[in-house]
Design an enzyme around this catalytic site. Structure first.
Site, PDB file in Angstrom:
ATOM      1  N   ASP A  33      37.972  56.242  96.723  1.00  0.00           N
ATOM      2  CA  ASP A  33      39.594  56.056  97.185  1.00  0.00           C
ATOM      3  C   ASP A  33      40.007  56.012  98.595  1.00  0.00           C
ATOM      4  OD1 ASP A  33      41.291  58.391  97.413  1.00  0.00           O
ATOM      5  OD2 ASP A  33      41.096  58.948  94.831  1.00  0.00           O
ATOM      6  N   ILE A  34      40.920  55.596  98.980  1.00  0.00           N
ATOM      7  CA  ILE A  34      41.491  55.120  99.628  1.00  0.00           C
ATOM      8  C   ILE A  34      41.519  57.149 100.267  1.00  0.00           C
ATOM      9  CG2 ILE A  34      42.359  53.252  99.809  1.00  0.00           C
ATOM     10  CD1 ILE A  34      45.285  54.601  99.904  1.00  0.00           C
ATOM     11  N   ASN A  88      43.595  62.702  85.014  1.00  0.00           N
ATOM     12  CA  ASN A  88      45.389  63.877  85.833  1.00  0.00           C
ATOM     13  C   ASN A  88      46.737  63.056  84.404  1.00  0.00           C
ATOM     14  OD1 ASN A  88      45.367  65.671  87.936  1.00  0.00           O
ATOM     15  ND2 ASN A  88      44.766  64.271  88.892  1.00  0.00           N
ATOM     16  N   GLY A  94      50.216  65.621  88.799  1.00  0.00           N
ATOM     17  CA  GLY A  94      49.648  64.695  90.002  1.00  0.00           C
ATOM     18  C   GLY A  94      49.454  63.767  89.870  1.00  0.00           C
ATOM     19  N   GLN A  95      49.602  63.118  88.858  1.00  0.00           N
ATOM     20  CA  GLN A  95      49.029  61.309  87.533  1.00  0.00           C
ATOM     21  C   GLN A  95      50.483  60.764  88.927  1.00  0.00           C
ATOM     22  OE1 GLN A  95      48.752  60.104  83.954  1.00  0.00           O
ATOM     23  NE2 GLN A  95      48.264  58.299  84.737  1.00  0.00           N
ATOM     24  N   SER A  96      49.793  60.406  89.715  1.00  0.00           N
ATOM     25  CA  SER A  96      50.720  59.272  90.986  1.00  0.00           C
ATOM     26  C   SER A  96      50.231  57.867  90.345  1.00  0.00           C
ATOM     27  CB  SER A  96      50.550  59.542  91.797  1.00  0.00           C
ATOM     28  OG  SER A  96      49.217  59.128  92.590  1.00  0.00           O
ATOM     29  N   HIS A 101      43.212  56.856  84.382  1.00  0.00           N
ATOM     30  CA  HIS A 101      42.241  56.571  85.737  1.00  0.00           C
ATOM     31  C   HIS A 101      41.152  58.336  85.768  1.00  0.00           C
ATOM     32  CE1 HIS A 101      45.475  58.014  87.947  1.00  0.00           C
ATOM     33  NE2 HIS A 101      44.592  58.442  88.769  1.00  0.00           N
ATOM     34  N   LEU A 102      39.955  58.056  86.071  1.00  0.00           N
ATOM     35  CA  LEU A 102      39.076  59.090  86.047  1.00  0.00           C
ATOM     36  C   LEU A 102      38.562  58.944  87.996  1.00  0.00           C
ATOM     37  CD1 LEU A 102      37.006  61.721  84.817  1.00  0.00           C
ATOM     38  CD2 LEU A 102      35.733  59.541  84.581  1.00  0.00           C
ATOM     39  N   HIS A 103      39.083  60.641  88.230  1.00  0.00           N
ATOM     40  CA  HIS A 103      38.533  60.881  89.468  1.00  0.00           C
ATOM     41  C   HIS A 103      36.846  61.220  89.377  1.00  0.00           C
ATOM     42  CE1 HIS A 103      41.819  61.101  91.728  1.00  0.00           C
ATOM     43  NE2 HIS A 103      42.307  60.887  90.446  1.00  0.00           N
TER      44      HIS A 103
END
Length: 115
Positions: A33-34, A88, A94-96, A101-103
């Site tokens: 993640d950036i 999310n 919070g999904q942007s 995708h899985l964090h």
């Protein structure tokens, strides 16, 4: 399902946008993640464009299982003795980026409940 030419994560999958990719197979691409929220913060995405985790669960249990298997493999390679995985689903939580995708988060203690 195809990739979406307008999707940030699809562009990362295709190599059009650079990312620190740490894992790739036919079903999953994982990159750091950036804007990490933990010492280890990896984003795992399916290699097909699906809007969110709920939609992914409806179309493919194989890809969903591949995300969890990849997360476990990455956690082991990162030396994590515990980790959190988060999907999310929807902008209200919070999904942007609207590509499922899985964090994968680890490397520090986490509180409960999250958020």
């Amino acid at each position: 399902m195809a990739l979406d030419a307008n999707c940030l994560f699809c562009k990362i999958i295709e190599g059009d946008i650079p990312a620190d990719i740490i894992y790739r197979n036919e079903n999953v691409v994982a990159f750091r993640d950036i804007s990490p929220q933990a010492p280890t913060h990896v984003i795992l995405v399916p290699t097909v464009h699906v809007e969110n985790a709920a939609a992914l669960a409806q179309i493919s249990s194989v890809i969903t299982a591949a995300l969890f298997a990849a997360a476990n493999e990455i956690a082991a390679s990162e030396g994590l003795n515990g980790y959190r995985m988060v999907f999310n689903t929807g902008s209200s939580v919070g999904q942007s980026v609207f590509h499922a995708h899985l964090h994968l988060l680890g490397g520090r203690p986490f509180a409960w409940p999250p958020g």
